[in-house]
Design an enzyme around this catalytic site. Structure first.
Site, PDB file in Angstrom:
ATOM      1  CD  GLU A  63      -2.756  -1.252   2.358  1.00 54.32           C
ATOM      2  OE1 GLU A  63      -2.323  -0.800   3.423  1.00 54.32           O
ATOM      3  OE2 GLU A  63      -3.841  -1.798   2.243  1.00 54.32           O
ATOM      4  CB  VAL A  66       9.532   3.913   2.613  1.00 55.86           C
ATOM      5  CG1 VAL A  66      10.449   4.904   3.318  1.00 55.86           C
ATOM      6  CG2 VAL A  66       8.252   3.721   3.431  1.00 55.86           C
ATOM      7  CG  ASP A 190       0.207  -2.400  11.962  1.00 52.40           C
ATOM      8  OD1 ASP A 190      -0.010  -3.621  12.095  1.00 52.40           O
ATOM      9  OD2 ASP A 190       0.745  -1.921  10.949  1.00 52.40           O
ATOM     10  CG  ASP A 208       3.657   1.226   9.634  1.00 50.02           C
ATOM     11  OD1 ASP A 208       2.923   2.093   9.120  1.00 50.02           O
ATOM     12  OD2 ASP A 208       3.602   0.023   9.313  1.00 50.02           O
TER      13      ASP A 208
HETATM   14  N1  LIG Z   1      11.622   6.894   8.725  1.00 47.91           N
HETATM   15  C1  LIG Z   1      12.153   5.895   8.041  1.00 47.91           C
HETATM   16  N2  LIG Z   1      13.480   5.843   7.778  1.00 47.91           N
HETATM   17  C2  LIG Z   1      14.013   4.834   7.068  1.00 47.91           C
HETATM   18  N3  LIG Z   1      13.304   3.812   6.553  1.00 47.91           N
HETATM   19  C3  LIG Z   1      11.979   3.797   6.762  1.00 47.91           C
HETATM   20  C4  LIG Z   1      11.335   4.824   7.508  1.00 47.91           C
HETATM   21  N4  LIG Z   1      10.007   4.535   7.572  1.00 47.91           N
HETATM   22  C5  LIG Z   1       9.844   3.377   6.903  1.00 47.91           C
HETATM   23  N5  LIG Z   1      11.018   2.915   6.403  1.00 47.91           N
HETATM   24  C6  LIG Z   1      11.233   1.669   5.639  1.00 47.91           C
HETATM   25  O1  LIG Z   1      10.037   1.326   4.960  1.00 47.91           O
HETATM   26  C7  LIG Z   1       9.506   0.088   5.454  1.00 47.91           C
HETATM   27  C8  LIG Z   1       7.990   0.161   5.509  1.00 47.91           C
HETATM   28  O2  LIG Z   1       7.606   1.253   6.303  1.00 47.91           O
HETATM   29  P1  LIG Z   1       6.262   1.233   7.134  1.00 47.91           P
HETATM   30  O3  LIG Z   1       6.057   2.602   7.667  1.00 47.91           O
HETATM   31  O4  LIG Z   1       6.288   0.114   8.115  1.00 47.91           O
HETATM   32  O5  LIG Z   1       5.187   0.964   5.993  1.00 47.91           O
HETATM   33  P2  LIG Z   1       4.018  -0.108   5.842  1.00 47.91           P
HETATM   34  O6  LIG Z   1       2.788   0.676   6.161  1.00 47.91           O
HETATM   35  O7  LIG Z   1       4.134  -0.526   4.412  1.00 47.91           O
HETATM   36  O8  LIG Z   1       4.255  -1.236   6.814  1.00 47.91           O
HETATM   37  C9  LIG Z   1      10.182  -0.112   6.797  1.00 47.91           C
HETATM   38  O9  LIG Z   1      10.267  -1.471   7.149  1.00 47.91           O
HETATM   39  C10 LIG Z   1      11.547   0.489   6.536  1.00 47.91           C
HETATM   40  O10 LIG Z   1      12.353  -0.422   5.822  1.00 47.91           O
HETATM   41 MG   LIG Z   2       5.073  -1.428   8.701  1.00 45.54          MG
END
Ligand SMILES: Nc1ncnc2c1ncn2[C@@H]1O[C@H](COP(=O)(O)OP(=O)(O)O)[C@@H](O)[C@H]1O
Ligand SMILES: [Mg+2]
Length: 254
Positions: A63, A66, A190, A208
């Protein structure tokens, strides 16, 4: 291992991945990757001076993607771009309905995603302001959220799931869930070993936060119990003793 390869590829493609450089060929590459609305949204962020360019994908989920973005001063940014076409957007309603910060519930998937990004931004902001360690949110527009990059680009910091954890990590996790609840008035909703970073220097960062709900949300206790149970299960699996989740939840909300 596949991930490693993808990252290497990404570095090779760094130049090709840059968007909106003066070279119209490069622009074309980007327009194949993003839909028109996302390009416009990126342009707005650029015009506001909140982003210079994108360097490549850090993680591609179902969805959201990043990206490793670069600020005008050269600092790395994490740029989370939600895909406008997502089959699963309706399951987000549970986390939006019941949140008094959002009175009107939108009906189109586009509007739900915009609201989701606003919610994630507000959650990060609330946590951050109250001293709960999360990526600092910088800016947002439409389906795009820009925040502090955790890790050393092109790599994100390792997740709890990918690294060694100890009793200090367990204590930190339960304390952080409690601080998030009591100080920021939020339940992550989550939480798992996939949504906590542990950096090379040993700093832990919760992230997240799109699903996070206010403690006043009618299902907050149920969601809190699920978070605590997930983390207790993870630490037990890693051989670290956890207190009973039910007791922990009572302790947090009492
Ligand atoms: N602030 C951040 N800095 C670096 N990498 C990030 C950051 N936020 C997310 N990521 C990378 O993106 C991936 C997915 O982010 P996440 O916010 O968990 O999205 P999702 O909603 O798809 O689970 C993380 O596992 C990490 O690898
Ligand atoms: Mg996540």
């Amino acid at each position: 291992m596949r991930k490693e390869k993808l990252r290497e590829q990404m570095l090779k493609n760094q130049r090709a991945n840059r968007y909106l450089t003066k070279d119209s060929n490069e622009r074309k590459v980007v327009e194949e990757v993003f839909d028109g609305a996302t390009i416009r949204s990126l342009n707005v962020l650029r015009q506001r001076g909140q982003l210079d360019y994108l360097n490549g994908v850090v993680a591609a989920g179902k969805e959201a993607r990043v990206y490793w973005g670069v600020a005008l001063d050269g600092a790395p940014l994490a740029v989370k771009i939600y895909l406008m076409v997502s089959a699963d957007f309706r399951k987000r309603m549970r986390y939006i309905a019941g949140d008094r910060r959002f009175e009107k519930i939108p009906s189109s998937s586009r509007d739900i995603i915009r609201l989701w990004v606003q919610k994630e931004f507000k959650n990060l902001q609330a946590a951050s302001e109250k001293g709960v360690r999360v990526p600092v949110p910088y800016s947002l527009n439409s389906n795009i959220l820009i925040m502090e990059y955790i890790g050393e680009p092109p790599r994100p910091a390792p997740l709890f799931a990918e690294t060694e954890v100890d009793e200090d990590d367990y204590n930190w996790t339960m304390k952080t869930i409690k601080n998030l609840y009591r100080k920021a008035g939020l339940v992550h909703a989550d939480l798992s070993e996939y949504n906590i970073f542990k950096t090379a220097k040993g700093e832990r960062v919760l992230f997240d936060m799109g699903s996070a709900v206010l403690t006043s949300h009618p299902e907050s206790k149920e969601l809190l119990t699920r978070d605590v149970t997930n983390m207790a299960r993870f630490f037990r699996k890693r051989g670290i003793d956890s207190k009973d989740p039910v007791g922990l939840v009572e302790e947090i909300i009492s």
